[in-house]
Design an enzyme around this catalytic site. Structure first.
Site, mmCIF file in Angstrom:
data_model
loop_
_atom_site.group_PDB
_atom_site.id
_atom_site.type_symbol
_atom_site.label_atom_id
_atom_site.label_comp_id
_atom_site.label_asym_id
_atom_site.label_seq_id
_atom_site.Cartn_x
_atom_site.Cartn_y
_atom_site.Cartn_z
ATOM 1 N N HIS A 167 -68.875 -0.752 13.621
ATOM 2 C CA HIS A 167 -70.045 -0.837 14.508
ATOM 3 C C HIS A 167 -70.915 0.417 14.358
ATOM 4 O O HIS A 167 -72.138 0.327 14.270
ATOM 5 C CB HIS A 167 -69.611 -0.938 15.978
ATOM 6 C CG HIS A 167 -68.871 -2.193 16.337
ATOM 7 N ND1 HIS A 167 -67.718 -2.194 17.083
ATOM 8 C CD2 HIS A 167 -69.129 -3.493 16.055
ATOM 9 C CE1 HIS A 167 -67.305 -3.438 17.270
ATOM 10 N NE2 HIS A 167 -68.141 -4.250 16.643
ATOM 11 N N LYS A 192 -64.557 -15.181 23.151
ATOM 12 C CA LYS A 192 -63.528 -14.125 23.233
ATOM 13 C C LYS A 192 -63.248 -13.810 24.697
ATOM 14 O O LYS A 192 -63.696 -12.783 25.231
ATOM 15 C CB LYS A 192 -64.011 -12.856 22.522
ATOM 16 C CG LYS A 192 -64.246 -13.018 21.033
ATOM 17 C CD LYS A 192 -64.775 -11.698 20.458
ATOM 18 C CE LYS A 192 -65.131 -11.832 18.993
ATOM 19 N NZ LYS A 192 -65.906 -10.673 18.493
ATOM 20 N N ARG A 238 -68.844 -9.486 8.123
ATOM 21 C CA ARG A 238 -67.829 -8.905 7.234
ATOM 22 C C ARG A 238 -67.353 -9.915 6.214
ATOM 23 O O ARG A 238 -67.056 -9.580 5.080
ATOM 24 C CB ARG A 238 -66.598 -8.474 8.063
ATOM 25 C CG ARG A 238 -66.777 -7.236 8.868
ATOM 26 C CD ARG A 238 -65.575 -7.050 9.763
ATOM 27 N NE ARG A 238 -65.458 -8.217 10.625
ATOM 28 C CZ ARG A 238 -65.439 -8.158 11.937
ATOM 29 N NH1 ARG A 238 -65.467 -7.011 12.552
ATOM 30 N NH2 ARG A 238 -65.354 -9.247 12.659
HETATM 31 O O1 PNS Z 1 -69.415 -8.700 18.957
HETATM 32 P P1 PNS Z 1 -69.462 -10.208 19.036
HETATM 33 O O2 PNS Z 1 -68.341 -10.713 19.918
HETATM 34 O O3 PNS Z 1 -69.467 -10.865 17.691
HETATM 35 O O4 PNS Z 1 -70.855 -10.557 19.763
HETATM 36 C C1 PNS Z 1 -71.269 -11.883 19.891
HETATM 37 C C2 PNS Z 1 -72.423 -12.006 20.878
HETATM 38 C C3 PNS Z 1 -72.033 -11.468 22.261
HETATM 39 C C4 PNS Z 1 -73.628 -11.200 20.368
HETATM 40 C C5 PNS Z 1 -72.754 -13.521 20.923
HETATM 41 O O5 PNS Z 1 -71.647 -14.233 21.387
HETATM 42 C C6 PNS Z 1 -73.970 -13.815 21.784
HETATM 43 O O6 PNS Z 1 -75.088 -13.751 21.314
HETATM 44 N N1 PNS Z 1 -73.725 -14.127 23.084
HETATM 45 C C7 PNS Z 1 -74.771 -14.376 24.040
HETATM 46 C C8 PNS Z 1 -74.968 -15.903 24.273
HETATM 47 C C9 PNS Z 1 -76.000 -16.469 23.332
HETATM 48 O O7 PNS Z 1 -77.068 -15.901 23.108
HETATM 49 N N2 PNS Z 1 -75.667 -17.637 22.789
HETATM 50 C C10 PNS Z 1 -76.530 -18.365 21.878
HETATM 51 C C11 PNS Z 1 -76.255 -17.966 20.448
HETATM 52 S S1 PNS Z 1 -77.346 -18.754 19.309
#
Ligand code: PNS
Length: 160
Positions: A17, A41, A92
């Site tokens: 990160h 998650k 990744r």
């Molecule tokens: O670090 P991560 O767990 O890969 O982050 C994923 C995250 C939180 C960025 C993703 O799950 C997200 O965008 N969540 C918010 C809900 C959202 O916008 N959903 C529509 C996605 S197109």
């Protein structure tokens, strides 16, 4: 170019990160890191406040270029609320890539905001928060450093 928005669950923030954050600051000059909830998650280790605090401690060397905030709801709404010009994400593996591609295309179709996908250095590419949590829960040791010192200490404290 305007501020960029880097969302994630960061549970916990690790060196992969940090690599992305440093690259994004070099590119955009200003980056807001959004601590968010990933519905895929559900079982985490740190609270959102703890995660945000650990990111702040891990990015002090970047000064005012980086700001850390908590958000709930959609990433695009969070990005719009800070008038971000781009969303920054990373991938990744090929499966990460497919997920990120779908999210990027959905977010662009919904709002017009574009996602920039960055890749960490190869030495950070294997690092995942999920496996860091598993090692910490079982008090396993890793000989390669995978997270900033403050995160390693917080993990040890949380799982002592
Ligand atoms: O670090 P991560 O767990 O890969 O982050 C994923 C995250 C939180 C960025 C993703 O799950 C997200 O965008 N969540 C918010 C809900 C959202 O916008 N959903 C529509 C996605 S197109």
């Amino acid at each position: 170019m305007g501020v960029a928005f880097y969302p994630g669950s960061f549970d916990p923030f690790h060196l992969g990160h940090l690599d992305i954050v440093e690259q994004a600051v070099g590119m955009f000059g200003e980056l807001v890191i959004g601590v968010m909830h990933n519905p895929a998650k559900p079982s985490g280790m740190f609270t959102a406040d703890e995660r945000a605090d650990l990111i702040r401690q891990s990015t002090t060397h970047l000064g005012k270029s980086v700001c850390v905030e908590k958000f709930s709801g959609l990433t695009v709404d969070a990005a719009a609320s800070i008038t971000a010009s781009f969303i920054v994400k990373s991938a990744r593996t090929t499966s990460d890539f497919e997920t990120e591609q779908q999210m990027a295309q959905t977010n662009r179709a919904a709002t017009g905001i574009n996602t920039v996908l960055l890749f960490s250095s190869p030495e950070h590419q294997f690092i995942t928060s999920t496996y860091i949590r598993q090692f910490a829960q079982h008090k396993g040791t890793m000989r390669t450093k995978v997270a900033p010192q403050c995160v390693l200490e917080a993990l040890a404290k949380k799982n002592s």
